[in-house]
Design a protein around this motif. Structure first.
Motif, PDB file in Angstrom:
ATOM      1  N   PRO A  74      46.130  23.583  56.908  1.00  0.00           N
ATOM      2  CA  PRO A  74      47.389  22.843  57.105  1.00  0.00           C
ATOM      3  C   PRO A  74      48.588  23.517  56.462  1.00  0.00           C
ATOM      4  O   PRO A  74      49.739  23.189  56.781  1.00  0.00           O
ATOM      5  N   GLN A  75      48.336  24.471  55.553  1.00  0.00           N
ATOM      6  CA  GLN A  75      49.426  25.152  54.853  1.00  0.00           C
ATOM      7  C   GLN A  75      50.017  26.309  55.645  1.00  0.00           C
ATOM      8  O   GLN A  75      51.043  26.862  55.254  1.00  0.00           O
ATOM      9  N   SER A  76      49.392  26.685  56.759  1.00  0.00           N
ATOM     10  CA  SER A  76      49.842  27.837  57.547  1.00  0.00           C
ATOM     11  C   SER A  76      50.321  27.370  58.914  1.00  0.00           C
ATOM     12  O   SER A  76      49.809  26.387  59.463  1.00  0.00           O
ATOM     13  N   ALA A  77      51.293  28.085  59.486  1.00  0.00           N
ATOM     14  CA  ALA A  77      51.859  27.644  60.761  1.00  0.00           C
ATOM     15  C   ALA A  77      52.723  28.734  61.377  1.00  0.00           C
ATOM     16  O   ALA A  77      53.192  29.640  60.686  1.00  0.00           O
ATOM     17  N   VAL A  78      52.943  28.624  62.690  1.00  0.00           N
ATOM     18  CA  VAL A  78      54.015  29.354  63.359  1.00  0.00           C
ATOM     19  C   VAL A  78      55.084  28.320  63.693  1.00  0.00           C
ATOM     20  O   VAL A  78      54.801  27.283  64.298  1.00  0.00           O
ATOM     21  N   VAL A  79      56.305  28.578  63.237  1.00  0.00           N
ATOM     22  CA  VAL A  79      57.409  27.635  63.384  1.00  0.00           C
ATOM     23  C   VAL A  79      58.412  28.205  64.382  1.00  0.00           C
ATOM     24  O   VAL A  79      58.950  29.297  64.173  1.00  0.00           O
ATOM     25  N   LEU A  80      58.641  27.475  65.453  1.00  0.00           N
ATOM     26  CA  LEU A  80      59.598  27.902  66.477  1.00  0.00           C
ATOM     27  C   LEU A  80      60.934  27.220  66.229  1.00  0.00           C
ATOM     28  O   LEU A  80      61.002  25.996  66.047  1.00  0.00           O
ATOM     29  N   VAL A  81      62.000  28.024  66.193  1.00  0.00           N
ATOM     30  CA  VAL A  81      63.346  27.514  65.919  1.00  0.00           C
ATOM     31  C   VAL A  81      64.302  27.985  67.004  1.00  0.00           C
ATOM     32  O   VAL A  81      64.006  28.910  67.772  1.00  0.00           O
ATOM     33  N   ASP A  82      65.466  27.364  67.044  1.00  0.00           N
ATOM     34  CA  ASP A  82      66.460  27.728  68.052  1.00  0.00           C
ATOM     35  C   ASP A  82      67.141  29.053  67.732  1.00  0.00           C
ATOM     36  O   ASP A  82      67.469  29.825  68.633  1.00  0.00           O
ATOM     37  N   ASP A  83      67.372  29.308  66.429  1.00  0.00           N
ATOM     38  CA  ASP A  83      68.149  30.483  66.047  1.00  0.00           C
ATOM     39  C   ASP A  83      67.848  30.835  64.594  1.00  0.00           C
ATOM     40  O   ASP A  83      67.113  30.119  63.894  1.00  0.00           O
ATOM     41  N   LEU A  84      68.435  31.923  64.130  1.00  0.00           N
ATOM     42  CA  LEU A  84      68.166  32.397  62.774  1.00  0.00           C
ATOM     43  C   LEU A  84      68.798  31.505  61.714  1.00  0.00           C
ATOM     44  O   LEU A  84      68.323  31.468  60.575  1.00  0.00           O
ATOM     45  N   GLU A  85      69.851  30.782  62.073  1.00  0.00           N
ATOM     46  CA  GLU A  85      70.422  29.820  61.128  1.00  0.00           C
ATOM     47  C   GLU A  85      69.415  28.723  60.811  1.00  0.00           C
ATOM     48  O   GLU A  85      69.227  28.350  59.647  1.00  0.00           O
ATOM     49  N   GLN A  86      68.730  28.232  61.842  1.00  0.00           N
ATOM     50  CA  GLN A  86      67.701  27.217  61.626  1.00  0.00           C
ATOM     51  C   GLN A  86      66.495  27.817  60.899  1.00  0.00           C
ATOM     52  O   GLN A  86      65.864  27.147  60.075  1.00  0.00           O
ATOM     53  N   ALA A  87      66.194  29.085  61.180  1.00  0.00           N
ATOM     54  CA  ALA A  87      65.100  29.764  60.478  1.00  0.00           C
ATOM     55  C   ALA A  87      65.383  29.825  58.987  1.00  0.00           C
ATOM     56  O   ALA A  87      64.493  29.579  58.154  1.00  0.00           O
ATOM     57  N   ALA A  88      66.615  30.167  58.617  1.00  0.00           N
ATOM     58  CA  ALA A  88      66.989  30.236  57.208  1.00  0.00           C
ATOM     59  C   ALA A  88      66.934  28.859  56.553  1.00  0.00           C
ATOM     60  O   ALA A  88      66.502  28.728  55.399  1.00  0.00           O
ATOM     61  N   ALA A  89      67.345  27.820  57.275  1.00  0.00           N
ATOM     62  CA  ALA A  89      67.292  26.460  56.734  1.00  0.00           C
ATOM     63  C   ALA A  89      65.843  26.067  56.442  1.00  0.00           C
ATOM     64  O   ALA A  89      65.549  25.451  55.405  1.00  0.00           O
ATOM     65  N   PHE A  90      64.936  26.422  57.355  1.00  0.00           N
ATOM     66  CA  PHE A  90      63.525  26.117  57.129  1.00  0.00           C
ATOM     67  C   PHE A  90      62.998  26.899  55.920  1.00  0.00           C
ATOM     68  O   PHE A  90      62.278  26.355  55.077  1.00  0.00           O
ATOM     69  N   ARG A 149      67.734  19.278  64.813  1.00  0.00           N
ATOM     70  CA  ARG A 149      68.368  19.772  63.596  1.00  0.00           C
ATOM     71  C   ARG A 149      67.969  18.838  62.451  1.00  0.00           C
ATOM     72  O   ARG A 149      68.743  17.961  62.043  1.00  0.00           O
ATOM     73  N   PRO A 150      66.759  19.009  61.923  1.00  0.00           N
ATOM     74  CA  PRO A 150      66.307  18.115  60.844  1.00  0.00           C
ATOM     75  C   PRO A 150      67.214  18.220  59.620  1.00  0.00           C
ATOM     76  O   PRO A 150      67.728  19.298  59.285  1.00  0.00           O
ATOM     77  N   SER A 151      67.389  17.116  58.921  1.00  0.00           N
ATOM     78  CA  SER A 151      68.146  17.112  57.671  1.00  0.00           C
ATOM     79  C   SER A 151      67.312  17.802  56.599  1.00  0.00           C
ATOM     80  O   SER A 151      66.108  18.028  56.775  1.00  0.00           O
ATOM     81  N   PRO A 152      67.927  18.151  55.467  1.00  0.00           N
ATOM     82  CA  PRO A 152      67.143  18.771  54.385  1.00  0.00           C
ATOM     83  C   PRO A 152      65.926  17.950  53.967  1.00  0.00           C
ATOM     84  O   PRO A 152      64.857  18.501  53.745  1.00  0.00           O
ATOM     85  N   SER A 153      66.075  16.638  53.868  1.00  0.00           N
ATOM     86  CA  SER A 153      64.937  15.802  53.470  1.00  0.00           C
ATOM     87  C   SER A 153      63.875  15.778  54.563  1.00  0.00           C
ATOM     88  O   SER A 153      62.668  15.765  54.269  1.00  0.00           O
TER      89      SER A 153
END
Length: 437
Positions: free
Chosen positions: A309-325, A11-15
């Protein structure tokens, strides 16, 4: 193909999220000195500088910087009927959506005879930039001009780079789109020099300074906007385009892949990002992405973009973490293709434009949705908004107090002006009453 960023189990912080965000390796500040030199050259030498810069950067010397009226009319007359119809449809939709962006004037009555009015005043004159480069953008003519017209801007100038393929004239479709919208002040000029010309004017060609410059462009256009800010207003320092898609395993992998490719097509530095809570879905998208890239016209450009480097597939635990990203990324274009649309949308704070569901691709917004496609890039959506009628409006407060209303607040003014050691402020009120105080 897309590099992988796995945030599951953390759960990374905003920074910390901001430090993880994939970005293109562009630096506007690195182009500032070059842009400033080009702007200064136009200030000093006017039309001659613009012609020299066109020859240097666009590989052609325009017959004239100011586009003749007959050239605009001829371009419109020669416009293919299907393109004209498409432009007219887009104009109608963008005009309707832009009208909703003009705030209504408000009148606040604070007491009897104490009134503050809020009005929205358009700037009188604007300069609109339509880029050249790898593609032709008549849609950007519409997206710049229509909201300015809706806002009530009286004087509109438009610039687009000279095209070697057309003998130093601007692209005829750009000229036709301008004519279709009734724009008669058009210039064959591009890059940082065009931004400088808008900001400072070029008397020799009848180009008066503008109060605001809008429109996308390359890193030198963005740097020139930074150089002239303070002399004139700007919309934003636009950079390479980006798309971020939030999707779960209920989304269509081919739809998502096609949307990533559609934005990667713009530029080798374009960012294409998928955020998903399903590793299996990510694998399906990557499979379809291979096929889509291989089949598209600009495959080499797209491949460079999505492997950057600007493109990626980001794997998250849930949609809440997806929204934070997504909020940390601040996407220019954000697509949401999940079952829980409302819950996910409620968590989104930062995005230039948001596209909901499988049948609202970014391409729709680029052309025919009615929304504006001039949007903040490079994470600027965290603090900036896209182009709209409001871009060309300034809020102004009009204060109307009568004698009785001023007398009522006189003690407030006296107390605060005394506390701030600005007694003349209070005295300016007392002077109005004299012996009647």
């Amino acid at each position: 193909m897309l590099r992988r960023l796995d945030l599951r189990g953390s759960r990374p912080s905003p920074s910390e999220l901001l430090a993880l965000i994939p970005r293109a390796a562009t630096d506007v500040s690195a182009a500032l000195d070059a842009a400033r030199a080009l702007v200064d050259d136009v200030r000093e030498r006017g039309e001659a500088a613009l012609l020299d810069q066109a020859e240097r950067f666009d590989r052609v010397r325009p017959p004239a910087v100011r586009v003749p009226a007959e050239e605009l009319a001829a371009a419109l007359a020669a416009l293919a009927p299907d393109i004209r119809s498409a432009l007219e449809s887009t104009i109608e939709r963008v005009r309707a959506a832009s009208a909703a962006q003009v705030p209504a004037p408000e009148r606040t009555v604070l007491a009897d005879g104490a009134i503050v009015e809020q009005r929205w005043q358009p700037v009188a004159r604007v300069g609109l930039y339509v880029p050249g480069g790898k593609a032709v953008y008549p849609s950007s003519v519409v997206m710049n001009v229509v909201p300015a017209q809706v806002a009530g801007v009286r004087s509109i100038a438009l610039a687009s780079p000279a095209q070697a393929a057309f003998g130093g004239r601007i692209h005829p479709t750009i000229a036709a789109a301008a004519a279709l919208l009734g724009i008669t002040e058009v210039y064959a000029m591009g890059g940082a020099g065009a931004i400088g010309a808008f900001a400072y004017g070029v008397p020799g060609i009848g180009l008066d300074p503008v109060q605001r410059v809008t429109g996308p462009g390359n890193v030198f256009v963005a740097a020139a906007k930074r150089v002239v800010q303070g002399v004139t207003g700007i919309d934003a320092e636009a950079g390479p385009t980006d798309i971020l898609v939030i999707a779960d395993d209920g989304a269509d992998a081919d739809f998502v892949a096609s949307d990533l490719v559609s934005q990667a097509e713009h530029d080798e530095l374009a960012a294409a990002v998928l955020v998903t809570d399903s590793e299996a879905f990510a694998a399906r998208v990557l499979e379809r992405l291979e096929a889509r890239v291989a089949a598209t016209k600009h495959a080499e450009r797209v491949r460079t973009s999505i492997t950057g480097p600007q493109s990626a597939v980001v794997l998250v635990d849930d949609l809440e973490q997806a929204a934070a990203f997504a909020n940390a990324f601040g996407a220019e274009h954000l697509e949401i293709q999940v079952r829980d649309v409302d819950g996910t949308l409620a968590r989104i704070e930062n995005a230039g434009a948001i596209f909901i569901g499988p049948y609202s691709p970014v391409s729709l917004g680029d052309y025919a949705a009615g929304s504006n496609h001039v949007l903040p890039t490079g994470g600027q959506a965290r603090y900036a908004s896209g182009l709209s009628a409001a871009t060309f409006l300034r809020p102004q407060q009009v204060v109307r107090y009568n004698e009785a209303a001023l007398r009522e607040v006189a003690p407030v003014i006296a107390a605060l002006s005394g506390e701030e050691d600005l007694p003349a402020h209070g005295e300016a009120v007392v002077a109005r009453f004299g012996d009647r105080a």
